[in-house]
Design a protein around this motif. Structure first.
Motif, PDB file in Angstrom:
ATOM      1  N   ASP A   2       1.881  20.277   6.172  1.00  0.00           N
ATOM      2  CA  ASP A   2       2.453  19.684   7.380  1.00  0.00           C
ATOM      3  C   ASP A   2       1.434  19.024   8.290  1.00  0.00           C
ATOM      4  N   GLU A   3       0.197  19.552   8.351  1.00  0.00           N
ATOM      5  CA  GLU A   3      -0.782  19.029   9.294  1.00  0.00           C
ATOM      6  C   GLU A   3      -1.857  18.188   8.614  1.00  0.00           C
ATOM      7  N   GLU A   4      -1.646  17.771   7.387  1.00  0.00           N
ATOM      8  CA  GLU A   4      -2.645  17.005   6.677  1.00  0.00           C
ATOM      9  C   GLU A   4      -2.681  15.560   7.159  1.00  0.00           C
ATOM     10  N   SER A   5      -3.747  14.861   6.769  1.00  0.00           N
ATOM     11  CA  SER A   5      -3.882  13.463   7.153  1.00  0.00           C
ATOM     12  C   SER A   5      -2.639  12.677   6.770  1.00  0.00           C
ATOM     13  N   PHE A   6      -2.227  11.784   7.677  1.00  0.00           N
ATOM     14  CA  PHE A   6      -1.119  10.843   7.503  1.00  0.00           C
ATOM     15  C   PHE A   6       0.256  11.466   7.728  1.00  0.00           C
ATOM     16  N   GLU A   7       0.384  12.790   7.708  1.00  0.00           N
ATOM     17  CA  GLU A   7       1.712  13.382   7.888  1.00  0.00           C
ATOM     18  C   GLU A   7       2.257  13.106   9.289  1.00  0.00           C
ATOM     19  N   SER A   8       1.367  13.092  10.305  1.00  0.00           N
ATOM     20  CA  SER A   8       1.802  12.828  11.678  1.00  0.00           C
ATOM     21  C   SER A   8       1.399  11.434  12.134  1.00  0.00           C
TER      22      SER A   8
ATOM     23  N   CYS B   4       2.866  12.984  -5.189  1.00  0.00           N
ATOM     24  CA  CYS B   4       4.255  13.450  -5.205  1.00  0.00           C
ATOM     25  C   CYS B   4       4.365  14.910  -5.637  1.00  0.00           C
ATOM     26  N   ILE B   5       3.664  15.263  -6.708  1.00  0.00           N
ATOM     27  CA  ILE B   5       3.811  16.589  -7.307  1.00  0.00           C
ATOM     28  C   ILE B   5       3.418  17.701  -6.344  1.00  0.00           C
ATOM     29  N   ARG B   6       2.373  17.483  -5.566  1.00  0.00           N
ATOM     30  CA  ARG B   6       1.917  18.535  -4.663  1.00  0.00           C
ATOM     31  C   ARG B   6       2.946  18.844  -3.585  1.00  0.00           C
ATOM     32  N   LEU B   7       3.904  17.938  -3.361  1.00  0.00           N
ATOM     33  CA  LEU B   7       4.935  18.164  -2.355  1.00  0.00           C
ATOM     34  C   LEU B   7       6.189  18.817  -2.914  1.00  0.00           C
ATOM     35  N   LEU B   8       6.247  18.989  -4.229  1.00  0.00           N
ATOM     36  CA  LEU B   8       7.429  19.607  -4.823  1.00  0.00           C
ATOM     37  C   LEU B   8       7.528  21.078  -4.413  1.00  0.00           C
ATOM     38  N   PRO B   9       8.732  21.607  -4.270  1.00  0.00           N
ATOM     39  CA  PRO B   9       8.906  23.006  -3.864  1.00  0.00           C
ATOM     40  C   PRO B   9       8.140  23.970  -4.771  1.00  0.00           C
ATOM     41  N   GLY B  10       7.367  24.851  -4.133  1.00  0.00           N
ATOM     42  CA  GLY B  10       6.649  25.880  -4.865  1.00  0.00           C
ATOM     43  C   GLY B  10       5.298  25.477  -5.405  1.00  0.00           C
TER      44      GLY B  10
ATOM     45  N   GLU C 138       9.390  -1.924  -7.746  1.00  0.00           N
ATOM     46  CA  GLU C 138       8.647  -1.838  -6.487  1.00  0.00           C
ATOM     47  C   GLU C 138       7.150  -1.940  -6.773  1.00  0.00           C
ATOM     48  N   PRO C 139       6.501  -3.046  -6.407  1.00  0.00           N
ATOM     49  CA  PRO C 139       5.049  -3.150  -6.620  1.00  0.00           C
ATOM     50  C   PRO C 139       4.302  -2.244  -5.639  1.00  0.00           C
ATOM     51  N   VAL C 140       3.366  -1.452  -6.153  1.00  0.00           N
ATOM     52  CA  VAL C 140       2.643  -0.478  -5.331  1.00  0.00           C
ATOM     53  C   VAL C 140       1.146  -0.604  -5.569  1.00  0.00           C
ATOM     54  N   SER C 141       0.387  -0.528  -4.493  1.00  0.00           N
ATOM     55  CA  SER C 141      -1.082  -0.534  -4.579  1.00  0.00           C
ATOM     56  C   SER C 141      -1.621   0.746  -3.965  1.00  0.00           C
TER      57      SER C 141
ATOM     58  N   PRO D  88       0.823  -1.214   0.000  1.00  0.00           N
ATOM     59  CA  PRO D  88       0.000   0.000   0.000  1.00  0.00           C
ATOM     60  C   PRO D  88       0.857   1.265   0.000  1.00  0.00           C
ATOM     61  N   LEU D  89       0.496   2.199  -0.841  1.00  0.00           N
ATOM     62  CA  LEU D  89       1.213   3.474  -0.917  1.00  0.00           C
ATOM     63  C   LEU D  89       0.945   4.281   0.348  1.00  0.00           C
ATOM     64  N   ALA D  90       2.001   4.775   0.969  1.00  0.00           N
ATOM     65  CA  ALA D  90       1.890   5.550   2.205  1.00  0.00           C
ATOM     66  C   ALA D  90       2.544   6.907   2.014  1.00  0.00           C
ATOM     67  N   GLN D  91       2.129   7.851   2.848  1.00  0.00           N
ATOM     68  CA  GLN D  91       2.628   9.217   2.715  1.00  0.00           C
ATOM     69  C   GLN D  91       4.137   9.290   2.897  1.00  0.00           C
ATOM     70  N   ALA D  92       4.682   8.449   3.763  1.00  0.00           N
ATOM     71  CA  ALA D  92       6.132   8.467   3.963  1.00  0.00           C
ATOM     72  C   ALA D  92       6.858   8.115   2.667  1.00  0.00           C
ATOM     73  N   ARG D  93       6.350   7.141   1.925  1.00  0.00           N
ATOM     74  CA  ARG D  93       6.975   6.769   0.656  1.00  0.00           C
ATOM     75  C   ARG D  93       6.790   7.880  -0.371  1.00  0.00           C
ATOM     76  N   VAL D  94       5.637   8.521  -0.356  1.00  0.00           N
ATOM     77  CA  VAL D  94       5.400   9.638  -1.267  1.00  0.00           C
ATOM     78  C   VAL D  94       6.422  10.736  -1.038  1.00  0.00           C
ATOM     79  N   ARG D  95       6.697  11.049   0.217  1.00  0.00           N
ATOM     80  CA  ARG D  95       7.678  12.092   0.527  1.00  0.00           C
ATOM     81  C   ARG D  95       9.065  11.713   0.031  1.00  0.00           C
ATOM     82  N   GLU D  96       9.425  10.447   0.173  1.00  0.00           N
ATOM     83  CA  GLU D  96      10.731   9.990  -0.323  1.00  0.00           C
ATOM     84  C   GLU D  96      10.826  10.171  -1.832  1.00  0.00           C
ATOM     85  N   LEU D  97       9.770   9.791  -2.535  1.00  0.00           N
ATOM     86  CA  LEU D  97       9.778   9.914  -3.989  1.00  0.00           C
ATOM     87  C   LEU D  97       9.836  11.376  -4.417  1.00  0.00           C
TER      88      LEU D  97
END
Length: 245
Positions: free
Chosen positions: A165-171, A150-156, A127-130, A91-100
């Motif tokens: 920072d305070e969205e679901s799954f970030e904490s 991923c794109i929404r986390l790119l600078p700018g 890497e198989p992802v669901s 399952p795709l998780a926010q932590a992996r999204v941030r890494e990518l």
């Protein structure tokens, strides 16, 4: 460094799709990220451009051929992570999204039919992802979800760096509920604490609501959150008696 996305698919016309509008679309036009698509059929070896065949051992449906897909992957492989959209993936998780999002981009492989010949995963670093416990017609919708995350986390892209920072799954919790004007709607009012101007009370209320909603709606997330909360820096768990005060 520009985030570079390459999507391998049987339906390149599905891209950029929704990624061409709103935040992702603006970021694409501003060259904050790049999108390329690869038609898997272009790597078939026969005149019919065949990409699939019947399952070994029998059964319904068709399976994407390892040789064809591997040739498509090899044509674009450059060190970026390769992710295959499949319900058999992790399952795709926010932590992996941030890494990518922090890296150079990703190569995304979209499945179709009954999926991929398993030898593909043995022969290539994939890497198989669901994106959830359900089945779609193909991996393209999953690729759109992954890339948007991923794109929404790119600078700018989102504006202020702290926007997410305070969205679901970030904490590890779901996000607290939000309200806006009008102050009263159909007899329902915005909670008094949010109109108090007391930032400490507001922060405490938001934390409490995030914890309550996570506990009630996503007990799996709550269990992981509580497990992480009682971990000591060394990784040892505390009991209720010896938990730090």
């Amino acid at each position: 460094m520009t985030f570079a996305a390459t999507v391998l698919t049987l339906y390149p016309e599905m891209f950029p799709g929704p990624l061409g509008v709103s935040l992702a679309g603006r970021a694409l036009s501003e060259a904050r990220w790049r999108l390329d698509t690869v038609q898997i059929r272009d790597f078939a070896a026969d005149r019919h451009r065949t990409v699939d065949d019947t399952p070994a051992g029998g059964g319904a449906g068709m399976v994407l051929r390892a040789d064809v897909v591997a040739r498509a992957l090899d044509s674009v492989a450059d060190g970026r992570p390769i992710l295959a959209m499949t319900p058999r993936g992790r399952p795709l998780a926010q932590a992996r999204v941030r890494e990518l999002a922090a890296g150079p981009g990703a190569i995304v492989l979209c499945g179709r039919f009954e999926g991929f010949d398993e030898r593909l995963f043995e022969a290539r670093a994939i890497e198989p992802v669901s994106i959830g416990d359900y089945v779609l017609s193909g991996g393209e919708m999953g690729a759109l979800v992954l890339l948007d995350a991923c794109i929404r986390l790119l600078p700018g892209v989102m504006g202020a760096p702290s926007s997410g920072d305070e969205e679901s799954f970030e904490s590890g919790l779901l996000e607290y509920p939000h309200y806006t004007r009008p102050a009263e709607w159909e007899g329902r009012t915005i909670p008094e604490v949010l109109r108090s101007g007391d930032h400490a009370r507001i922060a405490a209320w938001r934390k409490s609501m995030a914890e309550t909603d996570t506990r009630l709606r996503r007990p799996d997330l709550w269990e992981r959150h509580e497990g992480a909360r009682v971990q000591s820096p060394s990784g040892a768990r505390h009991t209720s008696e010896d938990e730090p005060k």
